[in-house]
Design a protein around this motif. Structure first.
Motif, short mmCIF file in Angstrom:
data_model
loop_
_atom_site.label_atom_id
_atom_site.label_comp_id
_atom_site.label_asym_id
_atom_site.label_seq_id
_atom_site.Cartn_x
_atom_site.Cartn_y
_atom_site.Cartn_z
N PHE A 282 0.79 -1.16 -0.05
CA PHE A 282 -0.06 0.05 0.13
C PHE A 282 0.98 1.04 -0.02
CE2 PHE A 282 -1.96 3.74 1.70
CZ PHE A 282 -3.18 3.57 1.10
N GLN A 284 0.53 5.65 -0.63
CA GLN A 284 -0.17 6.63 -1.11
C GLN A 284 0.15 6.94 -2.51
OE1 GLN A 284 -2.42 7.89 0.82
NE2 GLN A 284 -1.93 7.43 2.78
N TYR A 294 1.08 14.05 5.57
CA TYR A 294 1.91 13.52 6.75
C TYR A 294 2.44 14.87 7.53
CZ TYR A 294 2.25 8.95 4.56
OH TYR A 294 1.88 7.44 4.18
N TYR A 313 -2.30 0.91 11.69
CA TYR A 313 -2.54 0.86 10.36
C TYR A 313 -1.43 1.32 9.44
CZ TYR A 313 -7.19 0.56 12.30
OH TYR A 313 -8.17 0.35 13.01
N GLU A 334 0.33 -3.33 11.75
CA GLU A 334 -0.22 -3.45 10.17
C GLU A 334 -0.43 -4.67 10.11
OE1 GLU A 334 -0.81 -1.91 7.29
OE2 GLU A 334 -1.19 -3.99 6.42
N VAL A 335 -1.62 -5.04 9.35
CA VAL A 335 -2.12 -6.45 9.36
C VAL A 335 -1.52 -7.37 8.11
CG1 VAL A 335 -4.13 -6.09 7.44
CG2 VAL A 335 -4.32 -7.86 9.56
N THR A 362 -4.93 -3.98 14.65
CA THR A 362 -4.60 -3.24 15.62
C THR A 362 -5.77 -3.16 16.84
OG1 THR A 362 -4.37 -1.32 13.63
CG2 THR A 362 -5.05 -0.57 15.88
N GLU A 363 -6.89 -3.57 16.50
CA GLU A 363 -7.83 -4.04 17.69
C GLU A 363 -7.56 -5.12 18.46
OE1 GLU A 363 -8.33 -3.69 14.23
OE2 GLU A 363 -9.95 -5.12 13.71
N ASP A 382 -4.82 5.58 10.90
CA ASP A 382 -5.07 5.73 9.23
C ASP A 382 -5.63 4.60 8.68
OD1 ASP A 382 -5.03 6.57 6.91
OD2 ASP A 382 -2.65 6.35 6.42
C1 LIG Z 1 -5.28 3.70 4.44
S1 LIG Z 1 -3.99 2.39 4.45
C2 LIG Z 1 -2.73 3.35 5.37
C3 LIG Z 1 -1.28 2.99 5.12
C4 LIG Z 1 -0.27 4.16 5.64
N1 LIG Z 1 -0.38 4.55 6.87
C5 LIG Z 1 0.15 4.82 4.55
O1 LIG Z 1 -0.16 6.06 4.83
O2 LIG Z 1 0.56 4.37 3.62
C6 LIG Z 1 -4.66 1.42 5.73
C7 LIG Z 1 -3.61 0.18 5.88
O3 LIG Z 1 -4.23 -0.56 7.22
C8 LIG Z 1 -4.04 -1.81 7.00
N2 LIG Z 1 -4.89 -2.53 7.82
C9 LIG Z 1 -6.32 -2.91 7.50
N3 LIG Z 1 -7.00 -3.15 8.38
C10 LIG Z 1 -6.13 -3.37 9.52
C11 LIG Z 1 -6.26 -3.66 10.89
N4 LIG Z 1 -7.40 -4.15 11.35
N5 LIG Z 1 -5.12 -3.49 11.58
C12 LIG Z 1 -4.18 -3.18 11.16
N6 LIG Z 1 -3.99 -2.83 9.68
C13 LIG Z 1 -5.00 -2.74 8.75
C14 LIG Z 1 -4.04 -2.07 5.51
O4 LIG Z 1 -3.33 -3.31 5.21
C15 LIG Z 1 -3.20 -0.83 5.11
O5 LIG Z 1 -1.89 -0.97 4.82
#
Ligand SMILES: C[S@@+](CC[C@H](N)C(=O)[O-])C[C@H]1O[C@@H](n2cnc3c(N)ncnc32)[C@H](O)[C@@H]1O
Length: 451
Positions: A282, A284, A294, A313, A334-335, A362-363, A382
């Motif tokens: 992932f 941006q 940022y 995230y 991060e998942v 995260t949860e 995020d």
């Molecule tokens: C909107 S992106 C943000 C990524 C990063 N902060 C960036 O700016 O590039 C959301 C991220 O959350 C991860 N994600 C989705 N559900 C999640 C969860 N429950 N816990 C942790 N990470 C998660 C996704 O794989 C993704 O990489």
């Protein structure tokens, strides 16, 4: 609400009084709501009804009787029709207001008293995307690239994608011509035949490095070595992949990713740090606005240097690593395992020693931290569009970080989550940052301070 006596294919004169979150004009027939393609507030249009549902319906503009002063006249309708740039018929200054008002209206409905600042827009809101995923079909015996007509899988051939980096558009055409030369076939979705389904191209804004991923229905592409060499003949191309997606599905990438040539990654820079990007990372899509997003998030974190920060995230670690020099310790959560490996590598590449990254939801991770009574001073979140899980809201109530910075890509879930945290947090303000000009997507940053 009584459904008025209208049916599909009826033609009506409609007065548009609002713009929906999807960027469609909103009209009322008695009390019944119609969402109208290619219509703007304050316009009167002749429209044809395309669908009538129980509580609302859809229509398409046939001609405009009274035009909005904010209508952009010279936009090619194809961008609105394909959904590439569904707001491109609205003046950019009005797009920025629309995004601010969308968040404000949501807050008002939820009785949330949070100031929404003006949207931070781009000086040049075109050709910003650093990533393209262009569908490929066989049309008139030729492998063809383009985009789908909105709500369909009919490919409209296209060469200028309006919001993609122009060098990406040029690379797509170059790759298309190489594939044509070797008689590779575009995908035939209806019969699940043919070969190339999608061409994905990423281009790093600061280094100019390019990655090409050919998504194929089949593993065997004859002349694949020649094709790879010709793609690599552009010195900016650092990696060429073949992704195999044999399934009949809308999901773009299949499980298997084969490196055909080059290093396997590209490097880019954000706020002075280098990031290694793999095909599935992932990352941006709007590089100049990402720096503003940022920087704003870092400013809102208001770090003094002694804080424990969680970057929830975290993707490939970009936010956490950008603020690490202002904090005592940063932990990213991060998942996706590969993204966490990228984040760890990115910490190494940049010589950052006070950041680590864990794989998990995260949860769950913060629930464990709450049980262990671990301290978090500042929490950066995020999340994807669905926002924060209810159990994460509970953990936040237990951990009580003194500050939260919420980066959101969905005003609806942002509003819901802020409401759920408003018992113990004050929200100073929300600032929309236009990461996706010409589209209806809304990104924003909100600071929350423990009461
Ligand atoms: C909107 S992106 C943000 C990524 C990063 N902060 C960036 O700016 O590039 C959301 C991220 O959350 C991860 N994600 C989705 N559900 C999640 C969860 N429950 N816990 C942790 N990470 C998660 C996704 O794989 C993704 O990489």
């Amino acid at each position: 609400m009584d459904k008025p006596n209208i049916k599909k294919n009826d033609k009506l004169e409609l007065t548009i009084n609002d713009l929906s979150y999807e960027g469609k004009g909103v009209a009322k027939v008695d009390d019944f709501t119609l969402f109208v393609d290619n219509a703007l507030p304050d316009e009167t249009v002749n429209a044809v009804i395309t669908k009538v549902g129980k509580s609302y319906g859809f229509a398409r503009t046939l001609d405009i009787i009274k035009k909005s002063p904010h209508r952009v006249e010279d936009v090619d309708n194809v961008y609105v029709r394909t959904g590439i740039a569904p707001l491109s018929h609205l003046a950019y200054s009005q797009q920025l207001l629309f995004k601010q008002h969308q968040i404000e209206t949501g807050y008002q409905k939820a009785h949330l008293d949070v100031k929404v600042n003006e949207t931070l827009g781009m000086e040049d809101p075109f050709h910003y995307r650093n990533k393209a995923q262009v569908p490929v079909r066989q049309i008139d015996g030729k492998l063809t690239t383009g985009f789908y007509r909105r709500h369909s899988h009919e490919l409209i051939p296209m060469e200028d994608f309006l919001i993609q980096d122009a060098k990406i558009d040029a690379e797509i055409l170059r790759v298309r011509d190489i594939l044509r030369k070797y008689k590779v076939k575009g995908y035939d979705e209806e019969n699940h035949k043919g070969q190339i389904r999608t061409i994905m191209v990423r281009r790093a804004y600061y280094t100019g490095e390019i990655m090409v991923v050919l998504v194929s229905r089949v593993r065997d592409i004859s002349h694949y070595k020649d094709i790879t060499n010709e793609i690599l003949a552009n010195p900016d191309v650092k990696s060429v992949y073949l992704n195999i997606n044999e399934k009949q599905t809308n999901v773009i990438l299949g499980k298997e990713m084969l490196l055909l040539g080059g290093s396997g990654y590209i490097d880019d820079e954000i706020l002075g740090h280098t990031y290694r990007i793999s095909p599935r990372s992932f990352y941006q899509v709007n590089p100049t606005q990402t720096q503003r997003l940022y920087q704003l998030a870092i400013d809102k974190a208001d770090l003094k240097g002694n804080e424990t920060v969680v970057d929830a995230y975290s993707g490939i670690g970009t936010i956490g690593l950008s603020l690490a020099d202002k904090a005592k310790k940063v932990t990213g959560i991060e998942v996706i395992k590969d993204a966490v490996e990228d984040a760890k590598r990115n910490a190494d590449i940049n010589g950052i020693k006070n950041a680590d990254f864990v794989v998990g939801k995260t949860e769950y991770v913060l629930n464990d931290w709450a049980k262990d009574k671990k301290k978090v001073d500042v929490l950066m979140v995020d999340p994807p569009r669905k926002g924060l899980a209810a159990s994460l809201i509970d953990s936040i109530h237990n951990i009580k970080p003194k500050r939260i910075v919420y980066i959101s890509c969905n005003p609806a879930t942002l509003t819901r989550d802020l409401k759920a945290l408003s018992d113990i947090y004050d929200m100073t303000d929300t600032t929309p940052v236009d990461m996706f000009p010409m589209t209806n997507h809304i990104e924003s940053v909100t600071q929350l301070n423990l009461k």
